[in-house]
Design an enzyme around this catalytic site. Structure first.
Site: not given
Length: 374
Positions: A66, A293
């Site tokens: 804005e 993992p």
């Protein structure tokens, strides 16, 4: 009244407003996806629906969309630095509810009021505890406010940021590379390289589009990774993820990670909920899990994965070096079902993008989990 109902009831929700909102979304996409702040665009319209100025958020510490649009309007009028209401009677069309707090920049709600904007139309409410409330402040100043215009499109565009802010933790992407039979390494532990160059370069691009990259201490000790985002020639990309090592074991003093351009975060804990909450406080909205993992399995088992990026190489290894370990699932009925959202071929490899079939955190098996060090 909901935002969508307000939008349907308002005579301002015409073609010009929707065209301006789509333009604002396109402008927002020019802003950076990292840095903690949302991508926001703003278009200023006159009474005839013509665009008189537009702006977007260029990154943390820069003017919000804005204010960027208002500054461009002032520059076009030759009134930079003046106190005159440069936007008197205009309509501001913004993708996100204007903020109402002072951070690195001032509140957009106050800037719009001072500029004399008569109407503000936005797509999605700001979910932030400190930044929300702009719509209320604008109404208090007798500015007409309308929310919910193209809300579904804006929600989809801002999905990762909105999810992170609403949950108070980053959007978590879990990535792994494996063979077609699900192996992440050979029997001797070697894994470089399962996938080809095109897939590996895509990983670097994904690192650059993330606020943080997470690994476990086991991966650091075994591989001594750099965790940087690099280009085709090995050069550092402009955007770098913050490296985060999850675990209680300290990173060695001579580890490559200690020379990372973003520094290093050592969690000193394996409590994943605490780790993600801390990262959110640091401004991390997108977390990229690439830690092997052990860490990946703990995050999946805890129901913390929002997105999966699975690289599949046309190779077979066999053995027990699986990409994921035990998830605590004992029967097929409890399988964590995924929804595939994209499949892409990268050289000889495939990239499968998937998400939980049900929203993360709704599973009855969701528990607070920790990751065990390798």
């Amino acid at each position: 009244m909901t935002e969508t109902q307000a939008r349907d009831a308002s005579p301002a929700a015409d073609g010009a407003i929707e065209r301006a909102m789509r333009r604002a979304l396109a402008l927002a996409a020019q802003g950076p996806v990292t840095g903690g702040n949302p991508q926001v665009g703003c278009v200023l319209l006159d009474a005839d629906g013509r665009v008189v100025a537009e702006g977007w958020h260029h990154g943390a510490g820069t003017p919000h969309a804005e204010i960027d649009a208002l500054a461009k309007l002032a520059a076009a009028q030759g009134t930079e630095g003046a106190t005159a209401a440069v936007a008197r009677g205009l309509t501001a069309v913004v993708t996100l509810e204007p903020c109402n707090h002072t951070g690195r920049t001032g509140p957009c709600s106050e800037a719009l009021i001072a500029a004399g904007v008569a109407r503000v139309v936005y797509a999605v409410s700001d979910p932030g505890e400190t930044s929300s409330g702009g719509a209320t402040r604008l109404r208090e100043a007798d500015v007409e406010v309308e929310g919910g215009v193209l809300a579904a499109e804006a929600e989809a565009f801002l999905r990762r940021w909105l999810t992170a802010v609403r949950r108070g933790r980053p959007w978590v992407t879990v990535k792994w590379a494996s063979t077609l039979d699900g192996r992440a390494a050979a029997a001797d532990g070697t894994s470089q390289w399962i996938t080809g160059a095109a897939a590996r370069q895509r990983v670097h691009e994904q690192r650059a589009a993330s606020d943080a990259i997470l690994v476990g201490t086991g991966t650091v000790l075994a591989d001594d990774p750099s965790l940087t985002a690099r280009g085709d020639a090995g050069e550092l990309l402009a955007a770098q993820p913050l490296p985060v090592v999850v675990g209680a074991t300290p990173v060695p003093a001579d580890a490559v990670l200690r020379r990372h351009p973003r520094g290093l975060v050592e969690t000193a804990t394996r409590d994943l909920d605490a780790v993600l909450a801390d990262l959110h406080e640091r401004g991390v909205r997108r977390a990229y899990v690439e830690g092997g993992p052990t860490l990946a399995s703990a995050i999946v088992a805890a129901g913390l994965a929002d997105e999966y990026l699975i690289y599949l190489a046309p190779a077979l290894l066999g053995g027990d070096r699986l990409a994921l370990g035990d998830l605590g699932i004992r029967t097929i009925a409890d399988a964590r079902r995924l929804r595939i959202t994209a499949v892409e071929q990268l050289g000889d490899d495939l990239l499968v993008t998937a998400e939980p079939a049900a929203p993360s955190g709704t599973s009855t098996t969701r528990t607070t989990r920790t990751t065990e060090e390798s």
